[in-house]
Design an enzyme around this catalytic site. Structure first.
Site, PDB file in Angstrom:
ATOM      1  N   ARG A 137      71.274-160.426 -48.980  1.00  0.00           N
ATOM      2  CA  ARG A 137      71.686-159.993 -47.655  1.00  0.00           C
ATOM      3  C   ARG A 137      72.674-160.916 -46.953  1.00  0.00           C
ATOM      4  NH1 ARG A 137      66.009-161.631 -46.937  1.00  0.00           N
ATOM      5  NH2 ARG A 137      65.756-162.875 -45.040  1.00  0.00           N
ATOM      6  N   ARG A 139      67.369-162.347 -50.223  1.00  0.00           N
ATOM      7  CA  ARG A 139      67.616-163.674 -49.674  1.00  0.00           C
ATOM      8  C   ARG A 139      69.078-163.761 -49.246  1.00  0.00           C
ATOM      9  NH1 ARG A 139      67.003-169.624 -52.727  1.00  0.00           N
ATOM     10  NH2 ARG A 139      68.506-170.639 -51.386  1.00  0.00           N
ATOM     11  N   HIS A 140      69.337-164.612 -48.244  1.00  0.00           N
ATOM     12  CA  HIS A 140      70.719-164.921 -47.886  1.00  0.00           C
ATOM     13  C   HIS A 140      71.267-165.832 -48.977  1.00  0.00           C
ATOM     14  CE1 HIS A 140      70.712-163.227 -43.889  1.00  0.00           C
ATOM     15  NE2 HIS A 140      69.641-163.911 -43.545  1.00  0.00           N
ATOM     16  N   VAL A 141      71.921-165.268 -49.950  1.00  0.00           N
ATOM     17  CA  VAL A 141      72.420-166.091 -51.055  1.00  0.00           C
ATOM     18  C   VAL A 141      73.670-165.442 -51.633  1.00  0.00           C
ATOM     19  CG1 VAL A 141      71.017-164.966 -52.847  1.00  0.00           C
ATOM     20  CG2 VAL A 141      71.666-167.359 -53.118  1.00  0.00           C
TER      21      VAL A 141
END
Ligand code: NAG
Ligand code: NAG
Ligand code: NAG
Ligand code: NAG
Length: 384
Positions: free
Chosen positions: A101, A159-161
């Site tokens: 995300r 995950r913010h990745v």
């Protein structure tokens, strides 16, 4: 005479029988004579080798996946006996989904929905609580991808990745999904969110960014942009593309290369990249493309119960920068806009293929702002 008369039919019958026998014998003989003994031996040997091979194959690998899939579909108890508990009967579908995300693009809304969906559809939802680490060392990448691949399937990991290259580590690739939004709106949302938090109250920002000096917190956005503060300049403005480009250091520098890599990854690895401006259509497409994860999501999204949950919207004190500042910002985000437009066009194409009208619905554009508008969706802080 009586004897003869009585014997005749029986005799006839026997003759017929023998004739039939002879016929069958002839037929066999024809085939046997046509096929030489050598050829016949060859056939038998081939058959024998095939059987032997099949046995070895089954001893080593068991039945082919397609057979297992069919058995799975029909819910044979033996399959469950062999493989432990599994989800209800379904046809094969993507069992590994990764939603890497992008910050401030409505992902908080999606994660809330996913929590409800995971419960309802029995998939594993792993939502990482690391919000400030989008790039990883090679070692961290390997560990994370192996971790992800070990989550019980079907799973959705989020995950913010930045994009992770599974094949580089010889791990089975998952299906990727994501949502982006207009780059300037995303930037503004983040700018004010970092300073003033959200619905959780005025004090919230003190928890969120306690180290921030008032000077920075109350920095006028026009000043930030026009006086080239780092926060309002590149490479900090190059934000969305790296999520799709990947972990390579060059992915974080505004360039044609990073843009092209990001586009290529979208085409090759993403099932769907939606745009937040058309969130309901994004949900509808997810429902169609990944029914085992997203079935019924639109109904949930529109339900009063969800609206209550989703209440936590509204970044405080959002100002629109001056026209001049906006133009400067737009120029600085040239690559971001090329990418955004590319992804949006692709999204519209997918919509058309599935039979939805493309472009935002006109009725929505002219509606007065809705307190729950996606525009205001919240995310966790991303310090990156
Ligand atoms: C991320 O946040 C955690 C705490 O929330 C902090 O300990 C850590 O240092 C941060 N990492 C980076 C790279 O900012
Ligand atoms: C991988 O999983 C282990 C155990 O579940 C956990 O301790 C570790 O922090 C995880 N590593 C990453 C990079 O997520
Ligand atoms: C992933 O890594 C492999 C091997 O390093 C490379 O060939 C491939 O191009 C990479 N894929 C992406 C999408 O970066
Ligand atoms: C939801 O919003 C309404 C009105 O905007 C407000 O009265 C209510 O307290 C909010 N609920 C939560 C849980 O924040």
């Amino acid at each position: 005479m009586m004897k003869n008369i009585g014997n005749n039919p029986i005799h006839k019958h026997q003759v017929n029988h023998i004739r039939a026998k002879n016929k069958r014998g002839n037929w066999l003989a024809v085939i046997l004579f046509r096929i030489s003994r050598r050829d016949f031996g060859f056939c038998l040997t081939a058959l024998f080798l095939f059987c032997l091979g099949s046995i070895f194959w089954q001893l080593n690998g068991g039945p082919p996946n397609i057979l297992q899939g069919v058995r799975y579909y029909f819910g044979q108890s033996t399959f469950t006996d062999d493989h432990g508990p599994i989800a209800p009967n379904v046809l094969p579908f993507p069992r590994k989904v990764v939603y890497n995300r992008v910050g401030k693009c409505g992902s908080r809304t999606i994660v809330l929905l996913l929590r409800i969906l995971a419960d309802r559809h029995q998939f594993t939802l792993v939502s990482s609580d690391i919000h400030n680490k989008t790039r990883l060392t090679k070692h961290e990448q390997g560990t994370l991808m192996r971790n992800i691949s070990e989550i019980p399937q079907p799973f959705l990991y989020t995950r913010h990745v930045h994009f992770l290259n599974f094949s580089r580590f010889r791990i089975d690739e998952p299906v990727y999904i994501n949502i982006i939004r207009d780059p300037i709106n995303r930037f503004l949302s983040n700018y004010f969110f970092r300073r003033f938090g959200d619905w959780r109250g005025e004090e919230n920002h003190l928890v969120r960014t306690p180290g921030m000096k008032d000077e920075e917190r109350y920095l006028d956005i026009n000043t930030c942009i026009l006086e080239n503060y780092p926060e309002c300049s590149n490479p900090r403005l190059f934000y969305i593309i790296p999520y799709f480009c990947g972990q390579h250091p060059q992915c974080r520098e505004p360039s044609e290369w990073a843009l092209e890599k990001a586009k290529q990854n979208v085409l090759e690895h993403y099932l769907l990249v939606g745009v937040l401006e058309e969130l309901e259509d994004v949900l509808l497409l997810l429902e169609r493309l990944l029914p085992h994860f997203f079935a019924d999501v639109l109904n949930i999204y529109k339900s009063p119960e969800y609206k209550k949950l989703g209440n936590l919207t509204g970044t405080v004190r959002k100002h629109t920068p001056s026209l001049e500042a906006l133009q400067v910002l737009y120029q600085r985000m040239e690559y971001e806009y090329i990418f955004y437009n590319f992804a949006r066009d692709l999204f519209h194409l997918t919509k058309r293929k599935i039979g939805l009208r493309s472009g935002p619905r006109p009725s929505r554009r002219h509606r007065s702002p809705d307190p729950n508008a996606q525009e205001e969706e919240q995310d966790e802080e991303e310090q990156d």
